[in-house]
Design a protein around this motif. Structure first.
Motif, PDB file in Angstrom:
ATOM      1  N   SER A   2       0.827  -1.195   0.000  1.00 35.54           N
ATOM      2  CA  SER A   2       0.000   0.000   0.000  1.00 35.54           C
ATOM      3  C   SER A   2       0.864   1.248   0.000  1.00 35.54           C
ATOM      4  CB  SER A   2      -0.912  -0.004   1.235  1.00 35.54           C
ATOM      5  OG  SER A   2      -1.633   1.212   1.316  1.00 35.54           O
ATOM      6  N   SER A   3       0.409   2.270  -0.732  1.00 33.83           N
ATOM      7  CA  SER A   3       1.115   3.543  -0.742  1.00 33.83           C
ATOM      8  C   SER A   3       0.620   4.466   0.359  1.00 33.83           C
ATOM      9  CB  SER A   3       0.944   4.216  -2.107  1.00 33.83           C
ATOM     10  OG  SER A   3      -0.428   4.444  -2.386  1.00 33.83           O
ATOM     11  N   PHE A   4      -0.317   3.986   1.167  1.00 29.43           N
ATOM     12  CA  PHE A   4      -0.871   4.776   2.259  1.00 29.43           C
ATOM     13  C   PHE A   4      -0.298   4.310   3.595  1.00 29.43           C
ATOM     14  CE2 PHE A   4      -4.092   4.404  -1.088  1.00 29.43           C
ATOM     15  CZ  PHE A   4      -4.327   5.733  -1.377  1.00 29.43           C
ATOM     16  N   SER A   5      -0.364   5.181   4.577  1.00 28.55           N
ATOM     17  CA  SER A   5       0.047   4.819   5.932  1.00 28.55           C
ATOM     18  C   SER A   5      -0.887   5.514   6.915  1.00 28.55           C
ATOM     19  CB  SER A   5       1.497   5.230   6.202  1.00 28.55           C
ATOM     20  OG  SER A   5       1.649   6.634   6.077  1.00 28.55           O
ATOM     21  N   SER A   6      -0.840   5.075   8.159  1.00 27.90           N
ATOM     22  CA  SER A   6      -1.677   5.692   9.194  1.00 27.90           C
ATOM     23  C   SER A   6      -0.821   6.149  10.353  1.00 27.90           C
ATOM     24  CB  SER A   6      -2.746   4.713   9.685  1.00 27.90           C
ATOM     25  OG  SER A   6      -2.152   3.572  10.264  1.00 27.90           O
ATOM     26  N   VAL A  19      -6.778   8.494  14.677  1.00 31.68           N
ATOM     27  CA  VAL A  19      -5.982   7.907  13.607  1.00 31.68           C
ATOM     28  C   VAL A  19      -6.065   8.833  12.400  1.00 31.68           C
ATOM     29  CG1 VAL A  19      -5.657   5.966  12.037  1.00 31.68           C
ATOM     30  CG2 VAL A  19      -6.401   5.550  14.382  1.00 31.68           C
ATOM     31  N   PHE A  20      -4.910   9.171  11.835  1.00 32.64           N
ATOM     32  CA  PHE A  20      -4.851  10.017  10.654  1.00 32.64           C
ATOM     33  C   PHE A  20      -4.236   9.229   9.505  1.00 32.64           C
ATOM     34  CE2 PHE A  20      -4.615  12.708  14.409  1.00 32.64           C
ATOM     35  CZ  PHE A  20      -5.620  13.627  14.168  1.00 32.64           C
ATOM     36  N   ILE A  21      -4.670   9.535   8.287  1.00 31.72           N
ATOM     37  CA  ILE A  21      -4.220   8.814   7.104  1.00 31.72           C
ATOM     38  C   ILE A  21      -3.253   9.696   6.314  1.00 31.72           C
ATOM     39  CG2 ILE A  21      -4.947   7.566   5.037  1.00 31.72           C
ATOM     40  CD1 ILE A  21      -6.011   6.421   7.664  1.00 31.72           C
ATOM     41  N   LYS A  22      -2.177   9.057   5.796  1.00 33.29           N
ATOM     42  CA  LYS A  22      -1.189   9.774   4.999  1.00 33.29           C
ATOM     43  C   LYS A  22      -1.019   9.103   3.631  1.00 33.29           C
ATOM     44  CE  LYS A  22       1.679  11.422   8.870  1.00 33.29           C
ATOM     45  NZ  LYS A  22       3.054  11.406   9.429  1.00 33.29           N
ATOM     46  N   ARG A 139      -6.594  -0.794  12.382  1.00 40.29           N
ATOM     47  CA  ARG A 139      -7.467   0.357  12.192  1.00 40.29           C
ATOM     48  C   ARG A 139      -6.718   1.438  11.420  1.00 40.29           C
ATOM     49  NH1 ARG A 139      -8.620   0.721  16.951  1.00 40.29           N
ATOM     50  NH2 ARG A 139     -10.640  -0.324  16.941  1.00 40.29           N
ATOM     51  N   GLY A 140      -7.358   1.977  10.386  1.00 41.12           N
ATOM     52  CA  GLY A 140      -6.733   2.986   9.549  1.00 41.12           C
ATOM     53  C   GLY A 140      -5.994   2.419   8.356  1.00 41.12           C
ATOM     54  N   GLU A 141      -5.822   1.098   8.308  1.00 41.52           N
ATOM     55  CA  GLU A 141      -5.149   0.475   7.176  1.00 41.52           C
ATOM     56  C   GLU A 141      -6.037   0.560   5.932  1.00 41.52           C
ATOM     57  OE1 GLU A 141      -3.045  -3.833   6.094  1.00 41.52           O
ATOM     58  OE2 GLU A 141      -3.737  -3.410   8.136  1.00 41.52           O
ATOM     59  N   ILE A 142      -5.421   0.753   4.789  1.00 43.74           N
ATOM     60  CA  ILE A 142      -6.158   0.802   3.533  1.00 43.74           C
ATOM     61  C   ILE A 142      -5.830  -0.454   2.741  1.00 43.74           C
ATOM     62  CG2 ILE A 142      -6.487   2.040   1.358  1.00 43.74           C
ATOM     63  CD1 ILE A 142      -5.873   4.611   2.904  1.00 43.74           C
ATOM     64  N   ILE A 143      -6.855  -1.226   2.445  1.00 44.74           N
ATOM     65  CA  ILE A 143      -6.667  -2.519   1.786  1.00 44.74           C
ATOM     66  C   ILE A 143      -7.441  -2.555   0.478  1.00 44.74           C
ATOM     67  CG2 ILE A 143      -6.300  -3.722   3.974  1.00 44.74           C
ATOM     68  CD1 ILE A 143      -9.177  -4.729   3.819  1.00 44.74           C
ATOM     69  N   ARG A 144      -7.082  -3.524  -0.369  1.00 37.56           N
ATOM     70  CA  ARG A 144      -7.804  -3.765  -1.624  1.00 37.56           C
ATOM     71  C   ARG A 144      -8.722  -4.964  -1.414  1.00 37.56           C
ATOM     72  NH1 ARG A 144      -3.869  -5.326  -5.783  1.00 37.56           N
ATOM     73  NH2 ARG A 144      -2.883  -6.337  -4.003  1.00 37.56           N
ATOM     74  N   VAL A 145      -9.971  -4.801  -1.769  1.00 35.10           N
ATOM     75  CA  VAL A 145     -10.918  -5.891  -1.571  1.00 35.10           C
ATOM     76  C   VAL A 145     -11.656  -6.226  -2.856  1.00 35.10           C
ATOM     77  CG1 VAL A 145     -11.265  -5.352   0.870  1.00 35.10           C
ATOM     78  CG2 VAL A 145     -12.807  -4.370  -0.842  1.00 35.10           C
TER      79      VAL A 145
END
Length: 291
Positions: A2-6, A19-22, A139-145
């Motif tokens: 993932s290119s995102f982080s929390s 929790v903040f998303i980056k 929590r805050g993780e961005i996943i592909r579903v």
């Protein structure tokens, strides 16, 4: 990968926890408006709604894979949402979630639109996703579903769709292609899901939830169509073609949006929220910007 982080602030399960998303540059973004709905890696390179539509039209084989933001990890019991409203001065706790609860960014269930299937207006939130795999995500993780089906829940007179999906990185993901596979490989699972959603708010003094289609799950094709519709409602919201009635539409990526701001402004908002929460008791997950 993932290119995102929390980023977590304060201790988990305290009233000050956030929790903040980056993004990949470490800049704060909105989980509601800045996480691309389509999970194909190409879509991350596009920032306009027109380009995202073109990707959808040209890559139908990927039309059932979406980005989801984890709100409630599997087996946890603290319901923490993308939300700005302070609720009742208490942390909202429910019985254990036996699946992963996520939201689909860049979607919105319009409270001004009466759904043709349920006869009820939307619940004013991004569409919900129940991920049924075995992986426990943070929590805050961005996943592909991979979308498998959908349940039409009616919560106190509002449409509240529940998408059934599986993490594409789950060991069993290759075995699931549609809602019929869930029925075949997880006998009784869908029935238990309906029963749980019917009753889970009763201990809080609320009535049992109702369902359209006699509580039957609709298939993947139907589910993807509903997600696309809620994405259209979101586009109208974030481009100010629909009155959001107080919903924050601030974002850092949607070029057509009059609410777009630069990364420095986003950071200032996050810092202001953190300072405020240090002195005021809050009750819910506060990810910038607010829904």
């Amino acid at each position: 990968m993932s290119s995102f982080s929390s980023e977590e602030r304060a201790a988990p399960f305290t009233l000050e926890y956030r929790v903040f998303i980056k993004n990949e540059k470490g800049q704060y973004i909105s989980p509601f408006h800045d996480v691309p709905i389509y999970a194909d890696k190409m879509t991350n390179a596009f920032s306009t709604l027109k380009d995202q539509q073109q990707v959808w039209q040209s890559q139908e084989s990927l039309a059932d894979v979406f980005h989801m933001v984890v709100e409630v990890p599997r087996w946890s019991n603290a319901k923490m949402e993308v939300r700005e409203v302070v609720r009742l001065g208490i942390l909202v706790i429910f019985i254990n979630y036996f699946y992963l609860i996520c939201l689909c960014g860049s979607t919105w269930e319009d409270p001004g639109h009466s759904d043709e299937h349920t006869g009820c207006c939307g619940d004013n939130d991004p569409i919900d996703v129940c991920e049924i795999g075995s992986k426990v995500c943070a929590r805050g993780e961005i996943i592909r579903v991979k979308v498998l089906g959908i349940l039409a829940m009616i919560d106190e007179g509002e449409t509240d769709w529940k998408v059934i999906a599986i993490n594409v990185d789950d060991p069993d993901a290759a075995n699931y292609h549609d809602i019929s596979d869930v029925e075949r490989l997880k006998p009784g699972y869908l029935e238990a899901t309906v029963d749980w959603f019917r009753r889970y708010k009763v201990p809080d003094g609320k009535p049992e939830n109702e369902f359209a289609f006699n509580a039957e799950f609709k298939n993947k094709e139907f589910a993807v169509d509903i997600i696309k519709n809620t994405h259209d409602y979101w586009k109208a919201l974030v481009t100010k073609k629909t009155d959001g009635k107080g919903i924050s539409c601030m974002n850092t990526t949607v070029s057509e949006s009059p609410f777009k701001c630069d990364p420095d402004a986003a950071k200032a908002i996050v810092d202001a929220v953190s300072n405020w929460c240090a002195s005021v008791v809050c009750t819910c997950l506060h990810t910038w910007p607010l829904s």
